[in-house]
Motif scaffolding. Structure first.
Motif: not given
Length: 670
Positions: A79-108
Motif C-alpha cells: 500500500l506504500a510502494t508502487p506495484t510496478d515491474g521492479t523487484s520492489s514492486g513485485e514484493t509489494a504486490a506479493r504483500s497485498i496478496d498475502w494480506h488478502l489471504q490473511l483477511a480471508c482466513l481471519a474472516a473464516l
C-alpha cells in the motif's frame, strides 16, 4: 453493468491494491457492529440461563475481532510502494496478496465462531431461536453489504454460520424448520452471488479509474510531445540549422516587426568573397565549419540590438533600428569586413573576404528594403573584394532600370507572351499521374526566362495582380476542358495564388464565376497558397472558406518552412500540404530532415490531409519517400513542367499504355 475486461498483470495488481484498501476500510466500519451483536447475543444467553457458555462464546468472538482489527491496521508494503515491474514492486504486490489471504482466513475464523451460536439456543430449539436467527441473518447481510471489494472475505465469514443454522434446523426436524433451513441455504446462495457481483463491479470501477488515469497521462505526454515538436518545427522554421542564426523566415518576421515599430531601419546584406573556392578546395565539410565561424565572428562583432540572419549559402543579413545603435553603419561594415578577413586556422590567410551592401533609406516594405540593399551589395561586389556600398541615388536609378520587366508585363499579357506550363504530381508508385500543377512562364526579350516569384512581384508593382490571376485561371480552365474532352476528368489541376492576390482581389468570386460560366466541376480545381498567406489568416479565411464550400480543394505550399502553417491548417481549410523542397532535397542523407518529413506525414494521417513531397530531384530521395509511405510526389526527377500540348500528349500516351510512364520534358533555363 459492463463486464470486467481482462486486465494486464500490472493493472490487476493496482486493482488488488484498491481491493485491499477498500476491504480494510469497510472491515473497520463493520467490526463494531459485529461486536455489539455479539454482546447482545451474550446478554440474551445469560438471560436464558446459558451465561457461562455465552461468556466463552463472546470472548472468542471478541478475540477474533481484535485479530481482524489488528490485521487491518498492520503495515502492508504494497500500500506504500508502487506495484510496478521492479523487484520492489513485485514484493509489494506479493504483500497485498498475502494480506488478502490473511483477511480471508481471519474472516473464516470469525465465521466459525458465529457458527457455534446455535449452542446458545439449544440448536435453534429454544425460545430464543428467532432472536439468534435474526442476528445471524443480519450480521451475514451486513458482511456482504460492507464486503463489496473482495468477495472471498464476506463469503468466508457468512458460510459457516449459515450452514450451521441450516444444519441445526434440519436436525431439529419438522416441516417448518426444514422449510426454514432451505430458506437459509437459498439466502446463503443469494448472498454469495451478490458479493461476487459487487466485486466485479468494484474491479470494473477500479479498472476504469486506472485506465482513465493512464489515458490522461498519455494525453499529457502526447500534448508535451506535440508541443515539443511544434517548438522544434518553429525553431527549424525560423533558425538556420548550421549556424544557429535566424534564417530567411525568422529574419523576415524580425525585420517586419522592427519596421512596424520604427521608420529608421538599417539593413545590411553580407556576402562572402571567395567562399566557393574554399568549398572547391577544402570540401563542403570545411565550408560548413567556415560558415559557423563566420557566423560566430559576425555575432560577436555586432551590438546586441542587431538581428543577424543567414539568408542562405554564404549570404548573411543584419537589421537594426538606427536609434538603438550608436555606431555608424559604415563603421560597422568596416569592422565586420575586418573581423571576417582575420586569418582562419584551417586555410591560408587572405583566401576569404566579405562584401557588404547597406540601405538605410526609409521604405514602405521589407521587399523594397531588401531590393535596395541587394543592389548595394551587387555594387560592392562589383567593386572588388572586401568592399561595402551604401545605397544612394545612383543605385536607386540603376534599380529602376532593372525593373523594366515590371513595365513590360502589361504588353506581354496583351500579346500573349506569357505561358502556363503544367507539372505532373505522381502517386506513391512514382509512375501514375494523379494531378497537375500550373506554373506561369515568361521569356523576356532581354532578360530571358523570368521566374514565377519575380513575375508575381512584377505584376504587383505594375498593378496587374488581378490581370495575371485571370490569365492563369483562363489557361487552367482551358486545360480542364481538354482533360474532360479526353476522359481524363479524374485528374485535377492546381494553380498557385500568391499572398498579394489572395489579400487584395476577390479571388473566390473570380474563380467560381469562371468555372460556372464554363460549366466545369469545382472538384477538378485546386488552389495552392503559400505559408506567407497563412500569416494573415483574417484577410484570406473568408475567401478560402467560400472556395472550399464550393468544392475546390486547398493546398498549403512550402509546408514545414515555418510555424504559422502548423497552427493554422484547419483555419485555412487545407485539404493537402506540400512539404517544402528544402526538407526533401538531400533527404536520404539528412536524418533531421527525415524526422521532420515523417512528422508531417504523421500529421497528415492524424488530420486526414493529403501530403505531397515536392522538389524530388534524385532517385535516392524518391526511394526514401516511398519507403516512408509518402502518398504523393512531385519533382524534376519524376516529371518536369511542360507546355499544355506536350503534357496532354504525354497523358494520352500514358492512358494508352498498359503500364504508366514517366513524364519528362524541357524546362526553362532558370
Amino acid at each position: 453493468m459492463r463486464p470486467v475486461r481482462s486486465a494486464g498483470p500490472q493493472l490487476d495488481k493496482l486493482i488488488r491494491r484498491d481491493q485491499l484498501e477498500a476491504a480494510r476500510a469497510s472491515l473497520q466500519q463493520s467490526l463494531p457492529i459485529n461486536g455489539l451483536l455479539g454482546l447482545a447475543s451474550c446478554l440474551v444467553a445469560i438471560h436464558s440461563g446459558h451465561g457461562t457458555l455465552g461468556g466463552v462464546w463472546f470472548s472468542a468472538s471478541t478475540a477474533v475481532n481484535l485479530l481482524r482489527l489488528g490485521l487491518c491496521r498492520a503495515p502492508c508494503p504494497g500500500l506504500a510502494t508502487p506495484t510496478d515491474g521492479t523487484s520492489s514492486g513485485e514484493t509489494a504486490a506479493r504483500s497485498i496478496d498475502w494480506h488478502l489471504q490473511l483477511a480471508c482466513l481471519a474472516a473464516l475464523l470469525s465465521g466459525l465462531v458465529w457458527a457455534f451460536l446455535p449452542a446458545l439456543c439449544d440448536g435453534y430449539t429454544s425460545g430464543q431461536t428467532l432472536f439468534y436467527l435474526t442476528v445471524t441473518c443480519g450480521i451475514t447481510a451486513g458482511a456482504v453489504t460492507h464486503g463489496t471489494s473482495f468477495a472471498r472475505i464476506p463469503i468466508c465469514f457468512i458460510t459457516p454460520p449459515l450452514l450451521s443454522a441450516a444444519g441445526c434446523l434440519l436436525a431439529a426436524g419438522g416441516f417448518d424448520r426444514i422449510c426454514l433451513a432451505a430458506t437459509v441455504l437459498l439466502y446463503l446462495t443469494a448472498l454469495i452471488r451478490s458479493t461476487i457481483a459487487t466485486e466485479k463491479t468494484f474491479r470494473e470501477t477500479s479498472r476504469l479509474k486506472y485506465e482513465a488515469t493512464v489515458l490522461a497521462e498519455a494525453r499529457k505526454a502526447a500534448h508535451a510531445s506535440a508541443s515539443a515538436l511544434a517548438e522544434e518545427m518553429h525553431q527549424q522554421a525560423t533558425h538556420d540549422g548550421l549556424t544557429g542564426l535566424l534564417n530567411r523566415t525568422g529574419f523576415t518576421q524580425r525585420a517586419e516587426a522592427r519596421m512596424a515599430a520604427s521608420e529608421a531601419i538599417c539593413l545590411m546584406l553580407l556576402d562572402l568573397d571567395g567562399f566557393k573556392l574554399v568549398n572547391d578546395v577544402y570540401g563542403h565539410t570545411m565550408g560548413d565549419r567556415v560558415l559557423i565561424e563566420v557566423a560566430r565572428r559576425i555575432r560577436s562583432a555586432l551590438p546586441a540590438e542587431c538581428d543577424i540572419a543567414r539568408l542562405g549559402g554564404d549570404e548573411f543579413a543584419v537589421v537594426f533600428e538606427r536609434s538603438r545603435v550608436i555606431e555608424n553603419p559604415v563603421a560597422l561594415a568596416e569592422r565586420l569586413i575586418w573581423t571576417v578577413t582575420e586569418p582562419f586556422d584551417s586555410f591560408d590567410a587572405g583566401r576569404l573576404g566579405m562584401s557588404v551592401g547597406i540601405c538605410q533609406w526609409p521604405t514602405e516594405s521589407l521587399t523594397h528594403l531588401l531590393s535596395c540593399a541587394d543592389e548595394a551589395l551587387y555594387a560592392a561586389k562589383h567593386a572588388g573584394r572586401n568592399h561595402f556600398r551604401l545605397f544612394d541615388d545612383g543605385l536607386r536609378r540603376r534599380l529602376e532600370m532593372r525593373r523594366e520587366c515590371e513595365r513590360g508585363l502589361s504588353q506581354a499579357l496583351a500579346e500573349g507572351a506569357l505561358k502556363v506550363w503544367f507539372q505532373p504530381i505522381f502517386g506513391r508508385d512514382g509512375r501514375s499521374v494523379t494531378s497537375l500543377e500550373a506554373l506561369v512562364r515568361w521569356h523576356h526579350p532581354v532578360h530571358g526566362w523570368v521566374s514565377p516569384p519575380d513575375l508575381i512581384a512584377a505584376a504587383a508593382m505594375a498593378g496587374l495582380t488581378e490581370s495575371l490571376l485571370r490569365f492563369i485561371l483562363e489557361q487552367v480552365c482551358t486545360m480542364l476542358c481538354a482533360l474532360r474532352s479526353r476522359n481524363l476528368d479524374d485528374l485535377s489541376v492546381a494553380m498557385n495564388v500568391s499572398p498579394r492576390e489572395m489579400a487584395q482581389i476577390p479571388v473566390d468570386d473570380i474563380i467560381l464565376a469562371r468555372l460556372q460560366t464554363l460549366g466545369l466541376p469545382t472538384a477538378m480545381l485546386e488552389i495552392e497558397i503559400t505559408e506567407e498567406t497563412a500569416l494573415d489568416i483574417d484577410a484570406v479565411q473568408g475567401k478560402l472558406l467560400a472556395l472550399s464550400r464550393a468544392g475546390i480543394r486547398v493546398a498549403l505550399d512550402d509546408f514545414g518552412n515555418g510555424y504559422s502553417s502548423l497552427a493554422s491548417l484547419r483555419q485555412l481549410r487545407a485539404d493537402r500540404v506540400k512539404i517544402d523542397r528544402s526538407l526533401v532535397t538531400g533527404l536520404t542523407e539528412a536524418e533531421d530532415k527525415r524526422e521532420l518529413v515523417q512528422a508531417v506525414l504523421g500529421l497528415g494521417r492524424a488530420l486526414d490531409l493529403e501530403v505531397v513531397a515536392e522538389g524530388i530531384e534524385t532517385a535516392d530521395d524518391l526511394a526514401t519517400l516511398q519507403a516512408m509511405g509518402c502518398p504523393f510526389m512531385q519533382g524534376f526527377h519524376l516529371g518536369r513542367p511542360q507546355p499544355a500540348e506536350d503534357i496532354l500528349r504525354s497523358l494520352e500516351d500514358l492512358a494508352d499504355r498498359p503500364r504508366p510512364i514517366h513524364l519528362h520534358g524541357s524546362r526553362p533555363s532558370f
